[in-house]
Design a protein around this motif. Structure first.
Motif, PDB file in Angstrom:
ATOM      1  N   LYS A   2      64.540  11.561 -76.714  1.00 16.93           N
ATOM      2  CA  LYS A   2      65.204  10.300 -76.365  1.00 16.93           C
ATOM      3  C   LYS A   2      65.192  10.087 -74.859  1.00 16.93           C
ATOM      4  O   LYS A   2      64.962   8.980 -74.387  1.00 16.93           O
ATOM      5  CB  LYS A   2      66.657  10.326 -76.865  1.00 16.93           C
ATOM      6  CG  LYS A   2      66.854   9.593 -78.187  1.00 16.93           C
ATOM      7  CD  LYS A   2      68.274   9.628 -78.620  1.00 16.93           C
ATOM      8  CE  LYS A   2      69.038   8.467 -78.045  1.00 16.93           C
ATOM      9  NZ  LYS A   2      70.423   8.421 -78.480  1.00 16.93           N
ATOM     10  N   LEU A   3      65.474  11.148 -74.131  1.00 12.09           N
ATOM     11  CA  LEU A   3      65.504  11.028 -72.673  1.00 12.09           C
ATOM     12  C   LEU A   3      64.124  10.648 -72.161  1.00 12.09           C
ATOM     13  O   LEU A   3      63.987   9.808 -71.267  1.00 12.09           O
ATOM     14  CB  LEU A   3      65.951  12.360 -72.062  1.00 12.09           C
ATOM     15  CG  LEU A   3      66.331  12.330 -70.598  1.00 12.09           C
ATOM     16  CD1 LEU A   3      67.465  11.360 -70.346  1.00 12.09           C
ATOM     17  CD2 LEU A   3      66.736  13.730 -70.124  1.00 12.09           C
ATOM     18  N   PHE A   4      63.102  11.217 -72.753  1.00 15.23           N
ATOM     19  CA  PHE A   4      61.718  10.901 -72.383  1.00 15.23           C
ATOM     20  C   PHE A   4      61.449   9.411 -72.605  1.00 15.23           C
ATOM     21  O   PHE A   4      60.821   8.750 -71.759  1.00 15.23           O
ATOM     22  CB  PHE A   4      60.755  11.762 -73.200  1.00 15.23           C
ATOM     23  CG  PHE A   4      59.350  11.235 -73.245  1.00 15.23           C
ATOM     24  CD1 PHE A   4      58.862  10.622 -74.402  1.00 15.23           C
ATOM     25  CD2 PHE A   4      58.526  11.325 -72.151  1.00 15.23           C
ATOM     26  CE1 PHE A   4      57.581  10.119 -74.438  1.00 15.23           C
ATOM     27  CE2 PHE A   4      57.231  10.824 -72.188  1.00 15.23           C
ATOM     28  CZ  PHE A   4      56.760  10.219 -73.333  1.00 15.23           C
ATOM     29  N   ALA A 220      66.139  19.286 -68.464  1.00 23.01           N
ATOM     30  CA  ALA A 220      65.581  18.331 -69.430  1.00 23.01           C
ATOM     31  C   ALA A 220      65.055  17.095 -68.716  1.00 23.01           C
ATOM     32  O   ALA A 220      64.016  16.531 -69.096  1.00 23.01           O
ATOM     33  CB  ALA A 220      66.633  17.938 -70.463  1.00 23.01           C
ATOM     34  N   MET A 221      65.727  16.691 -67.672  1.00 20.23           N
ATOM     35  CA  MET A 221      65.328  15.504 -66.922  1.00 20.23           C
ATOM     36  C   MET A 221      63.935  15.692 -66.300  1.00 20.23           C
ATOM     37  O   MET A 221      63.121  14.768 -66.269  1.00 20.23           O
ATOM     38  CB  MET A 221      66.359  15.215 -65.825  1.00 20.23           C
ATOM     39  CG  MET A 221      66.044  14.045 -64.937  1.00 20.23           C
ATOM     40  SD  MET A 221      65.807  12.516 -65.833  1.00 20.23           S
ATOM     41  CE  MET A 221      67.473  12.079 -66.218  1.00 20.23           C
ATOM     42  N   VAL A 222      63.651  16.897 -65.800  1.00 22.59           N
ATOM     43  CA  VAL A 222      62.354  17.162 -65.175  1.00 22.59           C
ATOM     44  C   VAL A 222      61.229  16.962 -66.186  1.00 22.59           C
ATOM     45  O   VAL A 222      60.233  16.294 -65.903  1.00 22.59           O
ATOM     46  CB  VAL A 222      62.300  18.604 -64.610  1.00 22.59           C
ATOM     47  CG1 VAL A 222      60.869  19.001 -64.280  1.00 22.59           C
ATOM     48  CG2 VAL A 222      63.166  18.714 -63.376  1.00 22.59           C
ATOM     49  N   PHE A 223      61.407  17.530 -67.376  1.00 19.66           N
ATOM     50  CA  PHE A 223      60.351  17.413 -68.391  1.00 19.66           C
ATOM     51  C   PHE A 223      60.204  15.973 -68.864  1.00 19.66           C
ATOM     52  O   PHE A 223      59.089  15.503 -69.092  1.00 19.66           O
ATOM     53  CB  PHE A 223      60.641  18.356 -69.565  1.00 19.66           C
ATOM     54  CG  PHE A 223      60.479  19.797 -69.208  1.00 19.66           C
ATOM     55  CD1 PHE A 223      61.581  20.635 -69.095  1.00 19.66           C
ATOM     56  CD2 PHE A 223      59.229  20.321 -68.943  1.00 19.66           C
ATOM     57  CE1 PHE A 223      61.427  21.955 -68.726  1.00 19.66           C
ATOM     58  CE2 PHE A 223      59.072  21.659 -68.571  1.00 19.66           C
ATOM     59  CZ  PHE A 223      60.186  22.474 -68.464  1.00 19.66           C
TER      60      PHE A 223
ATOM     61  N   THR B 100      72.809   9.794 -73.705  1.00 18.86           N
ATOM     62  CA  THR B 100      71.688  10.736 -73.863  1.00 18.86           C
ATOM     63  C   THR B 100      71.756  11.808 -72.790  1.00 18.86           C
ATOM     64  O   THR B 100      71.565  12.998 -73.066  1.00 18.86           O
ATOM     65  CB  THR B 100      70.344   9.993 -73.774  1.00 18.86           C
ATOM     66  OG1 THR B 100      70.322   8.946 -74.723  1.00 18.86           O
ATOM     67  CG2 THR B 100      69.182  10.926 -74.024  1.00 18.86           C
ATOM     68  N   LEU B 101      72.019  11.383 -71.557  1.00 20.87           N
ATOM     69  CA  LEU B 101      72.139  12.350 -70.456  1.00 20.87           C
ATOM     70  C   LEU B 101      73.256  13.350 -70.727  1.00 20.87           C
ATOM     71  O   LEU B 101      73.163  14.518 -70.362  1.00 20.87           O
ATOM     72  CB  LEU B 101      72.471  11.616 -69.149  1.00 20.87           C
ATOM     73  CG  LEU B 101      71.318  11.066 -68.325  1.00 20.87           C
ATOM     74  CD1 LEU B 101      71.873  10.329 -67.104  1.00 20.87           C
ATOM     75  CD2 LEU B 101      70.382  12.172 -67.877  1.00 20.87           C
ATOM     76  N   LYS B 102      74.324  12.875 -71.331  1.00 16.32           N
ATOM     77  CA  LYS B 102      75.478  13.738 -71.584  1.00 16.32           C
ATOM     78  C   LYS B 102      75.353  14.482 -72.910  1.00 16.32           C
ATOM     79  O   LYS B 102      76.267  15.182 -73.320  1.00 16.32           O
ATOM     80  CB  LYS B 102      76.769  12.897 -71.578  1.00 16.32           C
ATOM     81  CG  LYS B 102      77.070  12.294 -70.216  1.00 16.32           C
ATOM     82  CD  LYS B 102      78.434  11.646 -70.155  1.00 16.32           C
ATOM     83  CE  LYS B 102      78.697  11.168 -68.740  1.00 16.32           C
ATOM     84  NZ  LYS B 102      80.080  10.821 -68.487  1.00 16.32           N
TER      85      LYS B 102
END
Lengths: 399, 287
Positions: A2-4, A220-223, B100-102
């Protein structure tokens, strides 16, 4: 995942980026058309040329070669340079054939006898290779790296045989547009512009505060960002090649020469492998994509280190043009940093440099082709960039 | 929930911004008070995990923040002082992104967002793009995102800046109801926000924090130091240059000044009841 998807939205799937990429694609299409549309002008046509070329397709015909060469020599006396003769040849199909066949005859001659630019210790023609190998055998140097390298080269060239004439004029034109420098400016620079904001956007919006204080904000943000940047790279790269390819062939609606040997291309006469031109075109796309992905990893790292989009973009351009910068500083500087220059993007994205020649490196007594070592360098750069990026994001703070 | 801060310090280059910060924070609302550049935002950012301290440590329920790992961030809700938004995101998309971040599970997100959006009065605007939001709406959206993960510690940096009086009252009510079993750390210049809801006040002064106090204690401390002075308007400027004035009211050619001073500022000055603003002026302007 989802973050991606959100990161992809921020970088690529938004109104601004979509409009930019759409305009870029139209531009590439225009470049492709502009590159090939003047290949046949005035009294010449591709279909007429094709009929003439089909009659002489195959191994070198000395009679034809001699006739064509005579015609070209006469034109050289009138126009003065090969470049001017080439431009003139676009206006007449017969002259076009004379020009292309003469180039072909030169390539066959180079196959057997090498070129005037050859290093005497590292010859390329069949006869000079045989002579050099005999010299080394007489000196009892059959166990040396040089002997093994040259012997391997000779065997490959004998197995491939002499080049044959094919109608690949449109493919030559395509590769004139796909030369390293044009790819650098038309593809890599827009890519740098698009991807530079991958981290700086968070600084400019103040979102860094929230991202860095969240559960997924560090690893997770980096990937997610690396993944989004990579997808952006793949999309733009494919659009570049598809648009320029379509533009190149659109005026003629013909892919004639697609199944011809890659050694028929002007810049690939020195190649020590064979495949169809179409396969080589696919290889070109994959190769440039690999280089672009490595470049993307580097830009993403730079973006995480700096706060400002413009600064990241500027630094990315410097990374791209490093080879040119070194060469501008003079040959004495280049000699000292030859390895860096060899693996700069200015050289590594050029398929003619990578695959069109005989360049190789002595690694522990083994002759390793330039392209293979380049892949290793790419992998190392990508891995180092990714690791540095993860570490950077772990320690990232708001200054 | 217990947050302990021990000898926390931070410098930027050669400039020491904070040092020797020692605090123990439990449930309730804590007001962080100090002038611009005192180090309030730096302290808040260290608590939120956005800045790494150069000295000292933070402990959550006895465990060091370093050892808590991502669990620390699970328990934090943070509203920074300046946040812009992604212009092409709607309010709803933005909240989903923060969720999502959290790492909030999908099945809980929908209801949470609906409830919070209603609480901050953004229901009618949640599908509009953030770029079209007013300053107050952005602030309310920011408060909503801070509450998304139901944090045990809510850290708010200037949360009511840009809100109208009605919105500020509503915000105070949200915070009050939220803080029953939780910790709220609220940094603000709006003294009335602190006076109405804070259990304790933490003053940031001289690059460190003062011992915790309360609004009542601060006011009691200065009960003999607040005066009213009546002056002709022509003398106002020269008087202002030599005294700390918390309020000026003019009627015709006469100025009525509210002065904070240990000494009687004028012969005809008389005592008046102090308030928290007076106490703030006293703490940060009188040595």
């Amino acid at each position: 995942m989802k973050l991606f998807r959100y990161e992809l939205r921020k970088l690529l799937l938004n109104k601004r980026s979509i409009i930019f990429i759409a305009l870029l694609t139209l531009f590439y299409l225009g470049i492709g058309i502009g590159n090939s549309i003047f290949t046949f002008q005035e009294d010449s046509s591709f279909s007429e040329y094709s009929m003439l070329a089909d009659k002489v397709t195959g191994p070198l015909d000395e009679t034809v070669a001699s006739s064509c060469s005579t015609n070209i020599d006469q034109l050289m006396k009138i126009f003065g340079s090969e470049h001017s003769v080439k431009r003139r040849s676009a206006k007449d199909s017969n002259t076009k054939l004379d020009f292309e066949y003469t180039q072909f005859a030169n390539r066959v001659n180079a196959y057997y006898n090498g070129t005037s630019n050859d290093d005497k210790e590292d010859p390329t023609g069949i006869e000079p290779l045989k002579a050099k190998l005999k010299e080394l055998e007489d000196a009892g140097k059959t166990d040396t790296y040089q002997y093994k390298k040259l012997d391997k080269r000779l065997n490959k060239m004998l197995a491939l045989g002499a080049p044959e004439f094919e109608n690949v004029v449109l493919w030559n034109t395509l590769y004139e547009g796909w030369n390293g420098l044009l790819i650098l400016f038309l593809l890599f620079i827009p890519l740098a512009f698009l991807i530079s904001s991958v981290f700086t956007k968070e600084v400019s919006t103040g979102m860094d505060n929230l991202i860095l204080s969240s559960v997924k904000g560090r690893t997770a943000m980096v990937f997610a960002k690396l993944g989004a940047a990579s997808i952006c790279c793949v999309v733009v790269t494919f659009l570049y090649f598809i648009a320029t390819f379509v533009g190149n062939f659109l005026p003629y609606m013909s892919l004639k020469g697609a199944t011809a040997s890659v050694r028929s291309l002007n810049f690939m006469s020195g190649a020590t492998f064979d495949m169809s031109i179409l396969s080589f075109a696919l290889l070109t796309v994959l190769w440039v994509l690999l280089a672009a992905l490595v470049f993307t990893a580097i830009i993403t790292l730079i973006s995480s280190l700096l706060k400002n989009h413009a600064t990241v973009f500027g630094l990315s351009i410097l990374v791209l043009l490093l080879g040119i910068v070194f060469e501008a500083l003079g040959s004495s500087i280049v000699e000292k940093v030859q390895l860096i220059v060899d693996f700069c993007f200015t050289n590594t994205i050029s398929v003619s440099t990578m695959f069109g020649g005989i360049a190789s490196y002595n690694i522990l007594g083994f002759s390793v082709p330039y392209w293979l070592l380049c892949i290793v360098v790419f992998l190392v750069l990508a891995i180092v960039s990714a690791i540095a990026l993860i570490r950077q994001q772990h320690h990232r703070t708001i200054a | 929930m217990k947050l302990e801060i021990k000898d926390l310090g931070k410098h930027f280059g050669k400039k020491q911004v904070l040092s020797g910060v020692n605090l123990t924070i439990e449930n309730g609302v804590y007001g962080l008070l100090g002038p611009n550049g005192a180090g309030k935002t730096t302290l808040i950012r260290m608590l939120a995990g956005v800045i790494t301290p150069d000295a000292g440590e933070i402990f959550m329920n006895g465990t060091s923040k370093k050892n808590c790992g991502v669990n620390y961030y699970n328990k934090i809700g943070y509203l920074p002082q300046d946040v812009d938004f992604y212009h092409d995101f709607t309010g709803l998309e933005y909240l989903r992104y923060i969720a999502t971040l959290k790492n909030i599970p999908d099945e809980k997100v929908g209801d949470k967002i609906t409830h919070l959006v209603d609480q901050v009065n953004l229901t009618n605007d949640i599908h509009r793009k953030c770029v079209k939001y007013s300053g107050g709406m952005k602030k309310r959206l920011g408060i909503a995102q801070a509450l998304l993960n139901d944090p045990e510690i809510l850290i708010l940096d200037e949360p009511t800046a840009g809100l109208d009086p009605y919105e500020r009252i509503k915000f105070r009510n949200i915070i009050s109801s939220f803080s029953k079993d939780r910790t709220v750390i609220l940094s603000t210049h709006i003294v009335s926000d602190i006076s109405n809801i804070s259990k304790s006040i933490i003053m940031v002064k001289d690059k460190t924090t003062c011992p915790m106090t309360s609004a009542d204690e601060m006011i009691t401390k200065i009960e003999d130091y607040v005066w009213e002075v009546e002056l002709p308007i022509q003398q106002l400027i020269s008087f202002q240059n030599n005294h700390i004035i918390s309020n000026i009211r003019t009627v015709d050619d006469v100025a009525y000044l509210r002065v904070v001073d240990r000494e009687k500022p004028a012969a005809h000055a008389f005592h008046i009841d102090p308030d928290l603003e007076d106490a703030y002026l006293y703490e940060f302007n009188i040595k």
